[in-house]
Design a protein around this motif. Structure first.
Motif, PDB file in Angstrom:
ATOM      1  N   LYS A  79       0.901  -1.282  -0.015  1.00  0.00           N
ATOM      2  CA  LYS A  79       0.077  -0.022   0.063  1.00  0.00           C
ATOM      3  C   LYS A  79       0.956   1.442   0.155  1.00  0.00           C
ATOM      4  O   LYS A  79       0.642   2.298  -0.811  1.00  0.00           O
ATOM      5  CB  LYS A  79      -0.762  -0.119   1.158  1.00  0.00           C
ATOM      6  CG  LYS A  79      -1.899   1.257   1.240  1.00  0.00           C
ATOM      7  CD  LYS A  79      -2.766   0.912   2.432  1.00  0.00           C
ATOM      8  CE  LYS A  79      -3.652   2.241   2.600  1.00  0.00           C
ATOM      9  NZ  LYS A  79      -4.420   2.079   3.964  1.00  0.00           N
ATOM     10  N   GLU A  82       2.418   1.763  -3.344  1.00  0.00           N
ATOM     11  CA  GLU A  82       1.584   2.312  -4.412  1.00  0.00           C
ATOM     12  C   GLU A  82       1.434   3.620  -4.300  1.00  0.00           C
ATOM     13  O   GLU A  82       1.120   4.302  -5.246  1.00  0.00           O
ATOM     14  CB  GLU A  82       0.183   1.449  -4.488  1.00  0.00           C
ATOM     15  CG  GLU A  82      -0.841   1.806  -5.487  1.00  0.00           C
ATOM     16  CD  GLU A  82      -2.077   1.251  -5.392  1.00  0.00           C
ATOM     17  OE1 GLU A  82      -3.031   1.275  -6.080  1.00  0.00           O
ATOM     18  OE2 GLU A  82      -2.248   0.024  -4.842  1.00  0.00           O
ATOM     19  N   ALA A  83       1.011   4.067  -3.085  1.00  0.00           N
ATOM     20  CA  ALA A  83       0.882   5.571  -2.618  1.00  0.00           C
ATOM     21  C   ALA A  83       2.181   6.148  -3.039  1.00  0.00           C
ATOM     22  O   ALA A  83       1.794   7.209  -3.810  1.00  0.00           O
ATOM     23  CB  ALA A  83       0.761   5.780  -1.196  1.00  0.00           C
ATOM     24  N   PHE A  85       4.107   5.672  -5.579  1.00  0.00           N
ATOM     25  CA  PHE A  85       4.072   5.563  -7.074  1.00  0.00           C
ATOM     26  C   PHE A  85       3.179   6.661  -7.570  1.00  0.00           C
ATOM     27  O   PHE A  85       3.391   7.317  -8.409  1.00  0.00           O
ATOM     28  CB  PHE A  85       3.797   3.993  -7.563  1.00  0.00           C
ATOM     29  CG  PHE A  85       3.620   4.344  -8.996  1.00  0.00           C
ATOM     30  CD1 PHE A  85       4.667   4.347  -9.875  1.00  0.00           C
ATOM     31  CD2 PHE A  85       2.462   3.974  -9.809  1.00  0.00           C
ATOM     32  CE1 PHE A  85       4.566   4.131 -11.285  1.00  0.00           C
ATOM     33  CE2 PHE A  85       2.274   3.910 -10.926  1.00  0.00           C
ATOM     34  CZ  PHE A  85       3.480   4.143 -11.765  1.00  0.00           C
ATOM     35  N   ARG A  86       1.917   6.346  -6.961  1.00  0.00           N
ATOM     36  CA  ARG A  86       0.867   7.560  -7.451  1.00  0.00           C
ATOM     37  C   ARG A  86       1.342   8.903  -7.101  1.00  0.00           C
ATOM     38  O   ARG A  86       1.075   9.784  -8.207  1.00  0.00           O
ATOM     39  CB  ARG A  86      -0.342   7.080  -6.732  1.00  0.00           C
ATOM     40  CG  ARG A  86      -1.131   6.068  -7.038  1.00  0.00           C
ATOM     41  CD  ARG A  86      -2.316   5.556  -6.471  1.00  0.00           C
ATOM     42  NE  ARG A  86      -2.988   4.694  -6.829  1.00  0.00           N
ATOM     43  CZ  ARG A  86      -3.845   4.321  -7.880  1.00  0.00           C
ATOM     44  NH1 ARG A  86      -4.023   5.412  -8.653  1.00  0.00           N
ATOM     45  NH2 ARG A  86      -4.413   3.201  -8.099  1.00  0.00           N
ATOM     46  N   GLN A  87       1.991   9.204  -6.128  1.00  0.00           N
ATOM     47  CA  GLN A  87       2.469  10.513  -5.788  1.00  0.00           C
ATOM     48  C   GLN A  87       3.615  10.878  -6.652  1.00  0.00           C
ATOM     49  O   GLN A  87       3.566  12.086  -7.190  1.00  0.00           O
ATOM     50  CB  GLN A  87       3.007  10.354  -4.262  1.00  0.00           C
ATOM     51  CG  GLN A  87       3.569  12.130  -3.922  1.00  0.00           C
ATOM     52  CD  GLN A  87       2.552  12.875  -3.664  1.00  0.00           C
ATOM     53  OE1 GLN A  87       1.220  12.668  -3.584  1.00  0.00           O
ATOM     54  NE2 GLN A  87       2.834  14.273  -3.874  1.00  0.00           N
ATOM     55  N   TYR A  88       4.327  10.100  -7.053  1.00  0.00           N
ATOM     56  CA  TYR A  88       5.237  10.192  -8.147  1.00  0.00           C
ATOM     57  C   TYR A  88       4.866  10.603  -9.530  1.00  0.00           C
ATOM     58  O   TYR A  88       5.310  11.639 -10.104  1.00  0.00           O
ATOM     59  CB  TYR A  88       6.099   9.028  -8.158  1.00  0.00           C
ATOM     60  CG  TYR A  88       7.295   9.436  -9.328  1.00  0.00           C
ATOM     61  CD1 TYR A  88       8.458  10.407  -9.193  1.00  0.00           C
ATOM     62  CD2 TYR A  88       7.154   8.634 -10.582  1.00  0.00           C
ATOM     63  CE1 TYR A  88       9.386  10.424 -10.330  1.00  0.00           C
ATOM     64  CE2 TYR A  88       7.922   8.845 -11.448  1.00  0.00           C
ATOM     65  CZ  TYR A  88       9.094   9.621 -11.461  1.00  0.00           C
ATOM     66  OH  TYR A  88      10.050   9.888 -12.386  1.00  0.00           O
ATOM     67  N   VAL A  89       3.709   9.800  -9.883  1.00  0.00           N
ATOM     68  CA  VAL A  89       3.301  10.259 -11.262  1.00  0.00           C
ATOM     69  C   VAL A  89       2.496  11.562 -11.051  1.00  0.00           C
ATOM     70  O   VAL A  89       2.802  12.126 -12.151  1.00  0.00           O
ATOM     71  CB  VAL A  89       2.165   8.989 -11.466  1.00  0.00           C
ATOM     72  CG1 VAL A  89       1.421   9.312 -12.463  1.00  0.00           C
ATOM     73  CG2 VAL A  89       2.977   7.596 -11.581  1.00  0.00           C
ATOM     74  N   LYS A  90       1.833  11.871 -10.062  1.00  0.00           N
ATOM     75  CA  LYS A  90       1.071  13.222  -9.863  1.00  0.00           C
ATOM     76  C   LYS A  90       2.128  14.177  -9.951  1.00  0.00           C
ATOM     77  O   LYS A  90       1.923  15.251 -10.771  1.00  0.00           O
ATOM     78  CB  LYS A  90       0.532  13.203  -8.667  1.00  0.00           C
ATOM     79  CG  LYS A  90      -0.887  12.392  -8.752  1.00  0.00           C
ATOM     80  CD  LYS A  90      -1.681  12.744  -7.281  1.00  0.00           C
ATOM     81  CE  LYS A  90      -2.994  12.108  -7.114  1.00  0.00           C
ATOM     82  NZ  LYS A  90      -3.625  12.144  -6.038  1.00  0.00           N
ATOM     83  N   GLU A  96      -0.387  18.693  -9.570  1.00  0.00           N
ATOM     84  CA  GLU A  96      -0.544  19.059  -8.007  1.00  0.00           C
ATOM     85  C   GLU A  96      -0.456  20.884  -8.140  1.00  0.00           C
ATOM     86  O   GLU A  96      -0.441  21.250  -7.174  1.00  0.00           O
ATOM     87  CB  GLU A  96       0.576  18.484  -7.351  1.00  0.00           C
ATOM     88  CG  GLU A  96       0.304  17.196  -6.995  1.00  0.00           C
ATOM     89  CD  GLU A  96       1.292  16.882  -5.903  1.00  0.00           C
ATOM     90  OE1 GLU A  96       1.977  17.476  -5.396  1.00  0.00           O
ATOM     91  OE2 GLU A  96       1.076  15.304  -5.571  1.00  0.00           O
TER      92      GLU A  96
END
Length: 134
Positions: A79, A82-83, A85-90, A96
């Motif tokens: 978890k 994944e969080a 990775f999502r932060q990096y993609v954003k 942002e």
């Protein structure tokens, strides 16, 4: 080849597979030991000595005693990964509101809309566009 029948070949392959599987399990247990922050150093050392000195028994006892926590730590790590990775993609996509490319695109779209409405003239549009692209 007559001295080594087909059944012995399959049994040898099975033993090799089980041996590799046991090593995978041993490394998983040792990794979980070092990842667990609820254990102090002495407890980790005790488990490690137990797993190394009595490998089969140590791994089985570890799985019985700490198996549920092991699964929870794996789920938490997945978890968190994944969080992150999502932060990096954003962040990389610039969604942002930072200095990423996504904010420049939306700002240029707003400028074009203002120019189309007639709120700013062509010269003001070019100046603002040059500031955004620098």
């Amino acid at each position: 080849m007559d001295d080594y029948p087909l059944l012995n070949l399959f049994l040898t392959m099975l033993y090799l597979f089980l041996w590799v599987l046991w090593f995978f399990l041993l490394f998983k247990v040792v990794t979980d030991l070092f990842r667990d922050h609820s254990l102090n150093g002495w407890a980790k050392a005790g488990w490690l000595v137990f797993v190394i000195l009595l490998p089969y028994l140590g791994v089985l006892v570890y799985l019985i005693v700490r198996g549920r926590g092991m699964a929870q730590r794996d789920a938490k790590q997945a978890k968190d990964s994944e969080a992150a990775f999502r932060q990096y993609v954003k962040q990389a996509a610039g969604t942002e509101g930072g200095s990423g490319t996504g904010s420049h695109v939306s700002d240029l779209a707003k400028l074009a809309e203002l120019k189309d409405k007639g709120d700013i003239n062509q010269e003001e549009y070019e100046k603002a566009k040059a500031k955004l692209l620098v």
